[in-house]
Design a protein around this motif. Structure first.
Motif, short mmCIF file in Angstrom:
data_model
loop_
_atom_site.label_atom_id
_atom_site.label_comp_id
_atom_site.label_asym_id
_atom_site.label_seq_id
_atom_site.Cartn_x
_atom_site.Cartn_y
_atom_site.Cartn_z
N SER A 70 0.84 -1.20 0.00
CA SER A 70 0.00 0.00 0.00
C SER A 70 0.87 1.25 0.00
O SER A 70 2.05 1.20 0.35
CB SER A 70 -0.91 0.02 1.23
N VAL A 71 0.25 2.37 -0.37
CA VAL A 71 0.96 3.65 -0.40
C VAL A 71 1.37 4.07 1.02
O VAL A 71 2.36 4.77 1.20
CB VAL A 71 0.12 4.73 -1.13
N ALA A 87 3.87 18.30 2.58
CA ALA A 87 2.56 17.75 2.25
C ALA A 87 2.47 17.48 0.74
O ALA A 87 1.95 16.44 0.31
CB ALA A 87 1.46 18.71 2.68
N ALA A 88 3.00 18.39 -0.07
CA ALA A 88 3.01 18.21 -1.52
C ALA A 88 3.95 17.06 -1.92
O ALA A 88 3.67 16.33 -2.87
CB ALA A 88 3.42 19.50 -2.22
N SER A 89 5.05 16.88 -1.16
CA SER A 89 5.96 15.75 -1.41
C SER A 89 5.23 14.43 -1.18
O SER A 89 5.42 13.46 -1.92
CB SER A 89 7.16 15.80 -0.47
N HIS A 90 4.39 14.41 -0.15
CA HIS A 90 3.60 13.22 0.16
C HIS A 90 2.62 12.94 -0.99
O HIS A 90 2.44 11.80 -1.40
CB HIS A 90 2.86 13.41 1.48
N LYS A 91 2.02 14.01 -1.51
CA LYS A 91 1.11 13.85 -2.65
C LYS A 91 1.87 13.32 -3.87
O LYS A 91 1.38 12.43 -4.57
CB LYS A 91 0.43 15.18 -2.99
N PHE A 94 3.41 6.28 -6.71
CA PHE A 94 2.94 4.93 -6.38
C PHE A 94 1.88 4.48 -7.38
O PHE A 94 1.95 3.36 -7.91
CB PHE A 94 2.38 4.91 -4.95
N GLY A 95 0.92 5.35 -7.67
CA GLY A 95 -0.15 5.01 -8.61
C GLY A 95 0.36 4.80 -10.03
O GLY A 95 -0.02 3.83 -10.70
N GLY A 100 1.63 1.57 -14.45
CA GLY A 100 2.49 1.63 -15.62
C GLY A 100 2.10 2.73 -16.59
O GLY A 100 2.48 2.71 -17.75
N SER A 101 1.31 3.70 -16.11
CA SER A 101 0.86 4.79 -16.98
C SER A 101 1.64 6.07 -16.70
O SER A 101 2.02 6.33 -15.57
CB SER A 101 -0.64 5.03 -16.81
#
Length: 144
Positions: free
Chosen positions: A43-44, A122-126, A132-133, A138-139
């Protein structure tokens, strides 16, 4: 340094990460090297903990801390690479910020009254959640 980049370029994920505005060749190579196989992280949340971007909660009994900092456990190299990519992504260019998604999130945090560094983390976490996604699907990166 050159051999690290040449090696990274042979990995397909490297090209995928380079599609993110703000992620340069060296940062992409560092991300690939530090994360390794994304399948290690079911998981992320686990990837976030590995990067040390999860919050270190301070509480004992009924006491709950008002100031929760990031845990900083895990890979400092990964944290640094994400921070650098975020700063590059939210930096304003002639035509606006490089990465509009990260910039809007950063601006939202600033509008909530968060200090600049807190908003960048917070933006780094985003950014890590975006990576991760992308890596799992693979996109390539798409700015909405």
């Amino acid at each position: 340094l050159q051999s690290m980049q040449t090696l990274a370029e042979s990995i397909e994920t490297y090209a995928l990460l380079r599609t993110i505005p703000g992620v340069g060749p060296l940062t992409a190579a560092m991300l690939v090297a530090e994360i390794g196989d994304i399948k290690r992280f079911p998981s992320v949340k686990q990837l976030t903990a590995f990067a040390g971007l999860d919050s270190a909660v301070h509480e004992s009994g009924t006491f709950k801390s008002k100031k929760n900092r990031i845990s900083k456990r895990g890979s400092s190299y990964l944290r640094t690479a994400l921070y650098q990519a975020t700063v590059a992504g939210i930096s304003k260019q002639i035509h606006g910020p490089r990465n509009s998604i990260l910039f809007q999130f950063y601006q939202q945090k600033r509008d909530e009254g968060k200090p600049a560094k807190v908003a960048i983390v917070a933006a780094s976490h985003k950014l890590l959640r975006i990576i991760f996604g992308m890596w799992n699907s693979g996109s390539a990166f798409q700015a909405h």
